[in-house]
Motif scaffolding. Structure first.
Motif, PDB file in Angstrom:
ATOM      1  N   GLY A  22      -7.738  -3.179  -6.601  1.00  0.00           N
ATOM      2  CA  GLY A  22      -6.405  -3.014  -6.024  1.00  0.00           C
ATOM      3  C   GLY A  22      -5.392  -3.936  -6.656  1.00  0.00           C
ATOM      4  O   GLY A  22      -5.595  -4.464  -7.751  1.00  0.00           O
ATOM      5  N   GLY A  23      -4.287  -4.129  -5.951  1.00  0.00           N
ATOM      6  CA  GLY A  23      -3.182  -4.931  -6.457  1.00  0.00           C
ATOM      7  C   GLY A  23      -1.882  -4.195  -6.213  1.00  0.00           C
ATOM      8  O   GLY A  23      -1.739  -3.471  -5.217  1.00  0.00           O
ATOM      9  N   ASP A  24      -0.940  -4.355  -7.138  1.00  0.00           N
ATOM     10  CA  ASP A  24       0.366  -3.696  -7.006  1.00  0.00           C
ATOM     11  C   ASP A  24       0.300  -2.321  -7.655  1.00  0.00           C
ATOM     12  O   ASP A  24       0.301  -2.207  -8.879  1.00  0.00           O
ATOM     13  N   LEU A  25       0.272  -1.299  -6.838  1.00  0.00           N
ATOM     14  CA  LEU A  25       0.169   0.065  -7.339  1.00  0.00           C
ATOM     15  C   LEU A  25       1.372   0.428  -8.199  1.00  0.00           C
ATOM     16  O   LEU A  25       1.241   1.162  -9.179  1.00  0.00           O
ATOM     17  N   LEU A  26       2.517  -0.120  -7.881  1.00  0.00           N
ATOM     18  CA  LEU A  26       3.722   0.224  -8.626  1.00  0.00           C
ATOM     19  C   LEU A  26       3.626  -0.227 -10.085  1.00  0.00           C
ATOM     20  O   LEU A  26       3.836   0.558 -11.009  1.00  0.00           O
ATOM     21  N   SER A  27       3.268  -1.494 -10.299  1.00  0.00           N
ATOM     22  CA  SER A  27       3.220  -2.013 -11.666  1.00  0.00           C
ATOM     23  C   SER A  27       1.964  -1.579 -12.412  1.00  0.00           C
ATOM     24  O   SER A  27       1.961  -1.517 -13.642  1.00  0.00           O
ATOM     25  N   ALA A  28       0.876  -1.260 -11.679  1.00  0.00           N
ATOM     26  CA  ALA A  28      -0.388  -0.917 -12.332  1.00  0.00           C
ATOM     27  C   ALA A  28      -0.513   0.565 -12.661  1.00  0.00           C
ATOM     28  O   ALA A  28      -1.175   0.930 -13.640  1.00  0.00           O
TER      29      ALA A  28
ATOM     30  N   THR B  88       4.843   6.393   1.933  1.00  0.00           N
ATOM     31  CA  THR B  88       4.970   7.416   2.972  1.00  0.00           C
ATOM     32  C   THR B  88       3.596   7.871   3.458  1.00  0.00           C
ATOM     33  O   THR B  88       3.346   7.950   4.672  1.00  0.00           O
ATOM     34  N   LEU B  89       2.696   8.161   2.537  1.00  0.00           N
ATOM     35  CA  LEU B  89       1.365   8.639   2.933  1.00  0.00           C
ATOM     36  C   LEU B  89       0.603   7.590   3.741  1.00  0.00           C
ATOM     37  O   LEU B  89      -0.075   7.915   4.726  1.00  0.00           O
ATOM     38  N   LEU B  90       0.709   6.328   3.336  1.00  0.00           N
ATOM     39  CA  LEU B  90      -0.014   5.269   4.040  1.00  0.00           C
ATOM     40  C   LEU B  90       0.528   5.047   5.451  1.00  0.00           C
ATOM     41  O   LEU B  90      -0.172   4.508   6.303  1.00  0.00           O
TER      42      LEU B  90
ATOM     43  N   LEU C 203      -3.102  -0.373   2.818  1.00  0.00           N
ATOM     44  CA  LEU C 203      -2.001  -1.284   2.547  1.00  0.00           C
ATOM     45  C   LEU C 203      -2.404  -2.728   2.803  1.00  0.00           C
ATOM     46  O   LEU C 203      -3.099  -3.026   3.776  1.00  0.00           O
ATOM     47  N   VAL C 204      -1.976  -3.635   1.927  1.00  0.00           N
ATOM     48  CA  VAL C 204      -2.207  -5.064   2.115  1.00  0.00           C
ATOM     49  C   VAL C 204      -1.071  -5.693   2.908  1.00  0.00           C
ATOM     50  O   VAL C 204      -1.291  -6.489   3.829  1.00  0.00           O
TER      51      VAL C 204
ATOM     52  N   ARG D 150       9.989  -2.897  -4.378  1.00  0.00           N
ATOM     53  CA  ARG D 150       9.736  -3.979  -5.335  1.00  0.00           C
ATOM     54  C   ARG D 150       8.273  -3.923  -5.824  1.00  0.00           C
ATOM     55  O   ARG D 150       7.983  -4.125  -6.998  1.00  0.00           O
ATOM     56  N   GLU D 151       7.356  -3.662  -4.899  1.00  0.00           N
ATOM     57  CA  GLU D 151       5.947  -3.531  -5.212  1.00  0.00           C
ATOM     58  C   GLU D 151       5.259  -2.835  -4.062  1.00  0.00           C
ATOM     59  O   GLU D 151       5.847  -2.658  -2.979  1.00  0.00           O
ATOM     60  N   LEU D 152       4.041  -2.381  -4.280  1.00  0.00           N
ATOM     61  CA  LEU D 152       3.258  -1.747  -3.219  1.00  0.00           C
ATOM     62  C   LEU D 152       1.807  -2.243  -3.388  1.00  0.00           C
ATOM     63  O   LEU D 152       1.033  -1.720  -4.186  1.00  0.00           O
ATOM     64  N   ARG D 153       1.467  -3.250  -2.608  1.00  0.00           N
ATOM     65  CA  ARG D 153       0.168  -3.896  -2.740  1.00  0.00           C
ATOM     66  C   ARG D 153      -0.858  -3.219  -1.828  1.00  0.00           C
ATOM     67  O   ARG D 153      -0.657  -3.082  -0.628  1.00  0.00           O
ATOM     68  N   VAL D 154      -1.961  -2.786  -2.463  1.00  0.00           N
ATOM     69  CA  VAL D 154      -3.011  -2.077  -1.723  1.00  0.00           C
ATOM     70  C   VAL D 154      -4.367  -2.648  -2.124  1.00  0.00           C
ATOM     71  O   VAL D 154      -4.506  -3.373  -3.108  1.00  0.00           O
ATOM     72  N   GLU D 155      -5.380  -2.315  -1.330  1.00  0.00           N
ATOM     73  CA  GLU D 155      -6.766  -2.678  -1.620  1.00  0.00           C
ATOM     74  C   GLU D 155      -7.652  -1.514  -1.251  1.00  0.00           C
ATOM     75  O   GLU D 155      -7.225  -0.541  -0.624  1.00  0.00           O
ATOM     76  N   PHE D 156      -8.941  -1.610  -1.610  1.00  0.00           N
ATOM     77  CA  PHE D 156      -9.884  -0.501  -1.362  1.00  0.00           C
ATOM     78  C   PHE D 156     -11.064  -0.967  -0.511  1.00  0.00           C
ATOM     79  O   PHE D 156     -11.400  -2.126  -0.492  1.00  0.00           O
TER      80      PHE D 156
END
Length: 403
Positions: free
Chosen positions: A135-141, A260-262, A381-382, A397-403
């Motif tokens: 995971g991490g920042d979905l936007l930048s990754a 939105t989905l999260l 979501l983190v 700005r970012e969207l931080r997620v984990e699995f």
């Protein structure tokens, strides 16, 4: 005017939709003094005015700045305007007609179809690496690298140079916000100078050594009706526009869409269970929280909207975000319906400025969402994300997620 409409407010940028509902309830056209624009919030009006030739993205094909009652931009901003004002998005007929016809000869459905395996491969690689990292920042990754890589591949930009593109694009697009600051203009001018110089050099190389890329195709394209070709500035501006328009919206649709989905776990679960919903889901995510909230047009001849006469020389702000939530056009517009069959959203525009890259954007979004749905079925979501201050091009700005 609805007091809650305030693009300078972080709380408004985070959720403009209650203000839009208030605007729609109050009428069809509203004067907004801070930006000296007429706000148009209803879907029917937005859709009609996008097609109305009494409005234009520019007025310089008919009037001088002085004749139109406008002040010319500062001379120091000239590099930005040279780059921006020769692109399809800010031209009107006859130049727009000629250039779009030429670009369409190079940017064909076959071009997009040929890119499909590359798009899917890049989406799989980015999603796979993101999942492997935990995971991490979905936007930048994922959200940012995919469309930048695709348009760079399309233009034939060498891989070592591709890291330059996103910063240039971000700085140039800052000028599309309402009342941009002089610091924003300074960054946009610098990026315009650097990006233009880079593209001129790339075009010169392709003239000598054509390849299977879009720049080479644009050089080769000519108009069968009058033998016209793209001038060098038109080609530079076209390539810059393809980059800026070709990825800014896709980046924000991806990040905004996952946010939105999260926030709608039942809808996300249904999509994970049935990937066949992806085509309508992509359209619905673009409607539900469109990345382009506002599109400006100049009034070239007097128009009337809901009994309000808007005179020549005025500027209208077509509120895409409001139009896409208008109950007159959408059943239960506040609901996220990933299987929505009737979805006349205006996120790609309409009329002569309808987004030329819409098929490519849809391909990228379906590939990106599809890969993450397959590879990260437990994504969560983190932390709640923050919105960037921009309103016209609205994103996280970012969207931080984990699995």
């Amino acid at each position: 005017m609805a007091e809650t409409f305030d693009p300078s407010s972080p709380s408004f940028v985070a959720d403009p939709y209650p203000a839009y509902a208030e605007l729609r309830a109050r009428g069809r056209a509203h004067w907004y003094e801070p930006t000296r624009q007429w706000l148009v919030p209803h879907h029917a009006d937005v859709s009609a005015l996008l097609r109305d030739r009494r409005l234009g993205r520019t007025y310089l094909h008919r009037f001088t700045h002085e004749e139109f009652g406008r002040t010319p931009p500062p001379s120091g901003h000239e590099p930005f305007h040279a780059l921006n004002d020769h692109g399809l998005l800010d031209l009107e007929a006859p130049d727009h007609t000629r250039i779009r016809r030429l670009v369409a000869k190079a940017f064909t459905p076959r071009t997009v179809e040929r890119l499909a395996p590359t798009v899917r491969r890049l989406a799989a690689e980015l999603a796979g690496a993101f999942v492997a990292e935990g995971g991490g920042d979905l936007l930048s990754a994922v959200a940012e690298p995919l469309p930048v890589a695709v348009i760079a591949e399309m233009l034939g930009i060498p891989e070592p140079d591709r890291s330059l593109l996103r910063p240039w694009s971000a700085d140039i697009c800052g000028m599309y916000e309402l009342n941009p600051s002089e610091e924003t203009a300074r960054r946009a001018v610098r990026a315009s100078v650097e990006f233009s110089a880079y593209l001129r050099e790339l075009i010169a190389v392709r003239r000598e050594d054509p390849g299977p890329d879009l720049v080479s195709a644009l050089i080769a394209a000519h108009d069968d009706e009058d033998g016209g070709r793209l001038g060098e500035q038109e080609m530079v501006s076209t390539c810059a526009l393809l980059l800026n328009a070709g990825h800014e919206a896709t980046v924000n649709t991806t990040a905004n869409g996952w946010w939105t989905l999260l926030r709608h776990p039942e809808r996300l679960a249904a999509l994970r269970a049935d990937h066949g919903l992806l085509p309508t889901a992509v359209e619905e995510l673009m409607r539900y929280d469109t990345p382009l909230q506002l599109f400006e047009r100049w009034v070239l001849d007097d128009i009337e909207v809901g009994g309000t006469v808007i005179p020549r020389g005025a500027e209208v702000a077509l509120l895409f975000g409001s139009a896409n939530r208008d109950p007159a056009a959408f059943d239960r517009p506040e609901a996220l319906d990933l299987s929505r069959a009737c979805n006349p959203h205006v996120s790609f525009g309409a009329g002569i400025h309808y987004c030329l890259g819409a098929p490519l954007a849809r391909l990228e979004l379906a590939a990106s969402f599809g890969e993450l749905l397959r590879r990260a079925p437990a994504m969560r979501l983190v932390a709640e994300p923050e919105w960037k201050p921009g309103y016209v091009i609205r994103g996280l700005r970012e969207l931080r997620v984990e699995f």
